[in-house]
Design a protein around this motif. Structure first.
Motif, PDB file in Angstrom:
ATOM      1  N   UNK A   1       6.311  57.611   6.182  1.00 38.37           N
ATOM      2  CA  UNK A   1       5.828  57.053   7.465  1.00 38.37           C
ATOM      3  C   UNK A   1       4.718  57.856   8.115  1.00 38.37           C
ATOM      4  N   UNK A   2       4.619  59.151   7.823  1.00 39.93           N
ATOM      5  CA  UNK A   2       3.616  59.992   8.466  1.00 39.93           C
ATOM      6  C   UNK A   2       2.319  60.091   7.671  1.00 39.93           C
ATOM      7  N   UNK A   3       2.178  59.331   6.588  1.00 42.64           N
ATOM      8  CA  UNK A   3       0.937  59.376   5.819  1.00 42.64           C
ATOM      9  C   UNK A   3      -0.229  58.859   6.657  1.00 42.64           C
ATOM     10  N   UNK A   4      -1.410  59.360   6.338  1.00 40.68           N
ATOM     11  CA  UNK A   4      -2.611  58.961   7.063  1.00 40.68           C
ATOM     12  C   UNK A   4      -2.803  57.443   6.992  1.00 40.68           C
ATOM     13  N   UNK A   5      -2.751  56.885   5.794  1.00 41.09           N
ATOM     14  CA  UNK A   5      -2.692  55.445   5.559  1.00 41.09           C
ATOM     15  C   UNK A   5      -1.714  55.235   4.407  1.00 41.09           C
ATOM     16  N   UNK A   6      -1.425  54.008   4.110  1.00 41.77           N
ATOM     17  CA  UNK A   6      -0.494  53.714   3.022  1.00 41.77           C
ATOM     18  C   UNK A   6      -1.130  54.090   1.693  1.00 41.77           C
ATOM     19  N   UNK A   7      -0.491  54.943   0.885  1.00 41.82           N
ATOM     20  CA  UNK A   7      -1.070  55.315  -0.409  1.00 41.82           C
ATOM     21  C   UNK A   7      -1.020  54.143  -1.393  1.00 41.82           C
ATOM     22  N   UNK A   8      -1.694  54.322  -2.542  1.00 45.05           N
ATOM     23  CA  UNK A   8      -1.687  53.272  -3.552  1.00 45.05           C
ATOM     24  C   UNK A   8      -2.947  53.289  -4.388  1.00 45.05           C
ATOM     25  N   UNK A   9      -3.240  52.158  -5.031  1.00 42.79           N
ATOM     26  CA  UNK A   9      -4.415  52.012  -5.884  1.00 42.79           C
ATOM     27  C   UNK A   9      -5.610  51.552  -5.069  1.00 42.79           C
ATOM     28  N   UNK A  10      -6.773  52.165  -5.361  1.00 39.13           N
ATOM     29  CA  UNK A  10      -8.023  51.788  -4.700  1.00 39.13           C
ATOM     30  C   UNK A  10      -9.105  51.605  -5.765  1.00 39.13           C
ATOM     31  N   UNK A  11     -10.023  50.707  -5.474  1.00 39.89           N
ATOM     32  CA  UNK A  11     -11.123  50.388  -6.379  1.00 39.89           C
ATOM     33  C   UNK A  11     -12.422  50.875  -5.775  1.00 39.89           C
ATOM     34  N   UNK A  12     -13.187  51.677  -6.540  1.00 42.25           N
ATOM     35  CA  UNK A  12     -14.400  52.285  -6.006  1.00 42.25           C
ATOM     36  C   UNK A  12     -15.606  52.038  -6.877  1.00 42.25           C
ATOM     37  N   UNK A  13     -16.790  52.300  -6.328  1.00 42.24           N
ATOM     38  CA  UNK A  13     -18.063  52.076  -7.024  1.00 42.24           C
ATOM     39  C   UNK A  13     -18.728  53.388  -7.384  1.00 42.24           C
ATOM     40  N   UNK A  14     -17.946  54.399  -7.705  1.00 45.02           N
ATOM     41  CA  UNK A  14     -18.506  55.736  -7.919  1.00 45.02           C
ATOM     42  C   UNK A  14     -18.709  56.054  -9.390  1.00 45.02           C
ATOM     43  N   UNK A  15     -18.709  55.056 -10.270  1.00 42.75           N
ATOM     44  CA  UNK A  15     -18.859  55.305 -11.696  1.00 42.75           C
ATOM     45  C   UNK A  15     -20.088  54.559 -12.205  1.00 42.75           C
TER      46      UNK A  15
END
Length: 490
Positions: A273-287
């Motif tokens: 409950x104290x996490x900054x936001x809900x963790x999980x999978x994210x998709x990025x454009x850094x590759x």
């Protein structure tokens, strides 16, 4: 007389005179003009005396109470037994079938196994049996149960990693391989193509079929399942996975074909409950090869973005080093990012001091187990923080322009990139700014490269991805980097 009264209460025949003696005070009272006890009251008085005698260690009644009627599970109607057995886990039904002949015959009822396939593996009620006339009992025993360990999310263990999602598709098990395109955007859903399929054949045995290739025609494949990993093999050469391998003699990069693919299990991070936001999978454009998938997880004073596809990189966010926004908006030009360089120099000095003292944080990350609470003040503050306008600082490059226009919080972070040349390994530290836009978006600005990339939460849902323990998830993160370099040299 007291001893006689105790024996009278248990109904012994030798106590009849004593019973008359016990009633004598009542008769005397009647002779004195007082009302005598009624027959019903005498009976209640005798029962009370009997209870008193029994409680004080009197002689037991030679006539024990009748035993309750014996009820066996085998005496229940067959319809009720079918309903009971259908509610039990399928792993327990095999032992139950060995209890007696009646149970063995009942467990051949196909409705029991149809319910187990639906509740344990999500098989829909509207599906019909295969055209080969296979029963649900055979589907459960020969397909779902033996291959249940490969259901879930996996990572391809080779040079350029990708994901594999193994699910139950009707009365088959299908492995869907993640195939991003170069023109995909972070807001697009993840695209998967079938890689293999496991189904029952007319011989009523499970068969692995490879579905890779230009025409994707199913053909025979082979699978070897081990703990937390499995390997697929195929003799076809027109679609086997490509990998870059360094040839020592030619001293050049060449494209080679792999005859087998090994996958390792992935877990999604546990949440707090104290996490900054809900963790999980994210998709990025850094590759440079397209979109990349990463796992955002929280570890006490730190957060970590671990890339599970593409090249091996790790982004570490220092939650205790928040960068305050100025004048209601984030940095307007690149020169204002010098505060990040000052924080990075301070972090380097502190770690050098810790190395001299020999503390545990000198090992590198100073992570905590995900089971321990994160920095709660930031989790609560992120929900209450008022968004401020955000525009890319002048001088910062990016391949996309439709990023969020407001952000909430900023933190100091370090992106670690590891390169290997021959037998030497080089690690580059790229400090920068971690930008939290909202619950589903975050970004990072490389300070030295002057580059910005964006991550968005993956909207796809996955099953069988829960880690058995926080320690198992933490061990998986540590092994991802090691697996990448071992696959590079092999």
């Amino acid at each position: 007389m007291e001893e006689c009264a105790c024996l009278c209460g248990v109904g012994s025949s030798r106590c009849r005179p004593c019973r008359q003696e016990c009633q004598r005070p009542a008769l005397t009272a009647a002779a004195d003009g007082k009302p005598a006890l009624a027959p019903a009251e005498k009976h209640v008085e005798a029962d009370t005396a009997a209870g008193c005698c029994a409680g004080s260690g009197g002689i037991a009644n030679p006539m024990p109470p009748p035993a309750p009627p014996r009820c066996s599970l085998q005496d229940l109607p067959v319809e009720l037994l079918v309903e009971i057995f259908a509610s039990l886990p399928g792993t327990d039904l095999a032992s139950l079938a060995q209890a007696c002949t009646k149970f063995h015959h009942i467990l051949h009822t196909d409705s029991i196994w149809r319910r187990r396939c639906r509740e344990e593996f999500g098989v829909g009620e509207n599906l019909q049996n295969l055209e080969i006339g296979m029963s649900y009992r055979e589907v459960y025993a020969k397909l779902f149960h033996p291959y249940r360990h490969i259901l879930g999310l996996w990572q391809l263990d080779n040079f350029y990693r990708t994901l594999l999602n193994v699910v139950v598709d009707g009365l088959c098990i299908t492995g869907w391989r993640y195939r991003p395109s170069l023109d995909s955007h972070v807001d697009d859903p993840m695209h998967f193509k079938p890689s293999f399929r496991i189904r029952l054949t007319e011989r009523k045995s499970a068969t692995v079929e490879c579905m890779e290739g230009l025409d994707s025609r199913p053909h025979h494949g082979h699978m070897q399942i081990l703990k937390d990993r499995f390997t697929t093999r195929c003799k076809m050469t027109d679609h086997q996975a490509d990998s870059l391998t360094w040839l020592w003699g030619g001293q050049r990069w060449v494209l080679v074909k792999e005859d087998s693919l090994t996958y390792r299990r992935l877990y999604l991070p546990p949440s707090h409950p104290d996490d900054l936001i809900r963790p999980g999978l994210f998709q990025g454009n850094c590759d440079t090869f397209g979109l990349t998938i990463a796992i955002l997880s929280f570890h006490g004073k730190y957060a970590r973005v671990t890339r599970v596809t593409g090249t091996a990189k790790a982004l570490e966010i220092h939650l205790m080093r928040r960068i305050q926004l100025r004048n209601g908006e984030i940095f307007r030009n690149f020169n204002e990012l010098r505060v990040v360089q000052e924080i990075d120099e301070q972090v380097i000095r502190e770690r050098q001091q810790q190395q001299e003292k020999g503390t545990e944080e000198s090992q590198g990350h100073g992570w905590q187990s995900p089971a321990q609470p994160s920095v709660g003040e930031f989790g609560a503050a992120a929900a209450e923080e008022q968004p401020v306008p955000f525009v890319l600082p002048v001088g910062v490059r990016s391949r996309l322009h439709n990023y969020p226009r407001t952000c909430r919080m900023c933190f100091y972070g370090v992106d670690t990139v590891t390169d290997t040349f021959f037998e030497f390994t080089f690690t580059s530290r790229l400090p920068g700014v971690f930008i939290l836009f909202d619950e589903n978006h975050f970004g990072f600005i490389w300070l030295k490269a002057q580059y910005f990339f964006l991550y968005r939460r993956v909207q796809n849902t996955f099953q069988n991805v829960e880690a058995p323990s926080p320690q198992a998830f933490l061990e998986m993160l540590k092994n991802i980097q090691q697996q990448w370099w071992s696959s590079w040299w092999t």
